[in-house]
Design a protein around this motif. Sequence first.
Motif, PDB file in Angstrom:
ATOM      1  N   LEU A 251       5.821  -1.865  -2.016  1.00 54.50           N
ATOM      2  CA  LEU A 251       5.006  -2.146  -0.716  1.00 54.50           C
ATOM      3  C   LEU A 251       3.818  -1.482  -0.813  1.00 54.50           C
ATOM      4  N   LEU A 252       3.582  -0.304  -1.217  1.00 55.87           N
ATOM      5  CA  LEU A 252       2.307   0.170  -1.290  1.00 55.87           C
ATOM      6  C   LEU A 252       1.193  -0.450  -1.861  1.00 55.87           C
ATOM      7  N   MET A 253       1.343  -1.104  -3.080  1.00 55.70           N
ATOM      8  CA  MET A 253       0.450  -2.032  -3.647  1.00 55.70           C
ATOM      9  C   MET A 253       0.096  -3.305  -2.888  1.00 55.70           C
ATOM     10  N   SER A 254       1.161  -3.805  -1.968  1.00 57.33           N
ATOM     11  CA  SER A 254       0.836  -5.058  -1.462  1.00 57.33           C
ATOM     12  C   SER A 254      -0.254  -4.529  -0.154  1.00 57.33           C
ATOM     13  N   PHE A 255       0.022  -3.502   0.364  1.00 56.45           N
ATOM     14  CA  PHE A 255      -1.044  -2.848   1.184  1.00 56.45           C
ATOM     15  C   PHE A 255      -2.353  -2.553   0.534  1.00 56.45           C
ATOM     16  N   ALA A 256      -2.292  -2.114  -0.508  1.00 55.43           N
ATOM     17  CA  ALA A 256      -3.459  -2.021  -1.298  1.00 55.43           C
ATOM     18  C   ALA A 256      -4.274  -3.234  -1.656  1.00 55.43           C
ATOM     19  N   ASP A 257      -3.632  -4.218  -1.831  1.00 56.44           N
ATOM     20  CA  ASP A 257      -4.190  -5.597  -2.089  1.00 56.44           C
ATOM     21  C   ASP A 257      -4.565  -6.427  -0.604  1.00 56.44           C
ATOM     22  N   GLY A 258      -4.244  -5.723   0.368  1.00 60.97           N
ATOM     23  CA  GLY A 258      -4.584  -6.349   1.675  1.00 60.97           C
ATOM     24  C   GLY A 258      -3.819  -7.286   2.033  1.00 60.97           C
ATOM     25  N   ASN A 259      -2.643  -7.466   1.563  1.00 59.93           N
ATOM     26  CA  ASN A 259      -1.815  -8.472   2.038  1.00 59.93           C
ATOM     27  C   ASN A 259      -0.438  -7.914   2.359  1.00 59.93           C
ATOM     28  N   ILE A 260      -0.016  -7.212   2.873  1.00 66.38           N
ATOM     29  CA  ILE A 260       1.330  -6.261   3.050  1.00 66.38           C
ATOM     30  C   ILE A 260       2.262  -7.052   3.261  1.00 66.38           C
ATOM     31  N   VAL A 261       3.226  -7.128   2.112  1.00 59.39           N
ATOM     32  CA  VAL A 261       4.437  -7.651   2.112  1.00 59.39           C
ATOM     33  C   VAL A 261       5.680  -6.701   1.944  1.00 59.39           C
ATOM     34  N   VAL A 262       6.630  -6.710   2.969  1.00 58.30           N
ATOM     35  CA  VAL A 262       7.655  -5.888   2.901  1.00 58.30           C
ATOM     36  C   VAL A 262       8.930  -6.542   1.901  1.00 58.30           C
ATOM     37  N   PRO A 263       9.056  -5.790   0.723  1.00 61.32           N
ATOM     38  CA  PRO A 263       9.801  -6.450  -0.177  1.00 61.32           C
ATOM     39  C   PRO A 263      11.314  -6.480   0.247  1.00 61.32           C
ATOM     40  N   LEU A 264      12.072  -7.511  -0.220  1.00 61.69           N
ATOM     41  CA  LEU A 264      13.433  -7.360  -0.201  1.00 61.69           C
ATOM     42  C   LEU A 264      14.208  -6.628  -0.983  1.00 61.69           C
TER      43      LEU A 264
END
Length: 371
Positions: A206-219
């Motif tokens: 979750l944190l790294m998706s935010f860092a990558d600029g495309n937040i993805v809430v993982p399943l």
Amino acid sequence: MSSKDIIYLDDTSSIVVFRPDEEERSKTCFVIFSSWGGRSLESQVGGTAPLLKAGYDVVCVQTSLDDWHQNIYPEGICILKEYIAKNYLDARGYGSSMGAFAVILYADILNLSSVLALSPQYTISEAFDVRWKRYGQNIKWIYTMDSAVGYAGELHIVYDPFDLDREHFRRIQENFGRANVYGHPIKFGSHPTTLYFNDGGKLVDLLMSFADGNIVVPLIDKKSNGTYLKGLSRYLLSKNKPVLSRKVAMRVLELGDERNTTYRLLSNISYRLQDYDAAVLYARKAADASDNNTVMRHGHLEHLASMLRLQGDCEQAKKVIMGVLSEEPERSSAHLVKSHIMVASDDLGQAELDVLKAIELGGRVIESIGI
């Protein structure tokens, strides 16, 4: 070679910059505020390691007081503001619970472009949510959320819509009119949702998706997620389905979850079922759990004393609550629990004294057994 630079330090707060490369700064830094109970200063806050590994500089803001990061303002925040402006093209923020509150609170001052906040509060002093009332009464509030609503960046807020956190999200959504507010509801993710993602092994994702600029809430596999199951169990209990609630909570124990909150939930369910022997058993386990701090332990001991009273063992109940009061003599809730025990013991004079003491200490005199 990595580096660690202390840019602010006093008796109760610290701001430390961690860099993966001593020779070169990253263009973007992440500011992480410590959550409740993270009292160790000058150290890495949760989330720092994966961000450093990805090549980002990380600024860790910490408090040893659980003061919702009030002491750090204005001196420490002003120093950090200048430091970020001088050294980075972009700064983003991250925090959980108290840390989530703080990262939103100071997002505008620090000019953070975006924030990931897991289960933040808008305030801890309102009647609708008394979970942190004791802390709120003892904090000297210098800078509050009402003063921070001019923020115009992105707020990504992860919260449980079946928890009181939904009201905090609503207030943030209503009051931060200039910001782009994105809600990410996690059913039965509990408070903080950090635990839900950590149980599922997906917090870093979750944190790294935010860092990558495309937040993805993982399943996440909810059937094996202790935090999710406890949230579901609490919901079932609130809907007056204690038998089903207990079945779900027992599944959490089967998964090997021995956290204090798990045992306390089972004690609460047993109380609702009027199974006071089980209520006492699980209350003891909650008080003895290894993940307690002093505040949590005292709360569970109050509950244990109440369950012992209902079980009919007033002498043992008195011994337990006197133990709490010996360590924290001005704990108003403990005096209220003691007053109930004194009434059950036909010592009405002492019960009255404890009620008066609770009032003196600012406690609310209500019919309560500490659940």
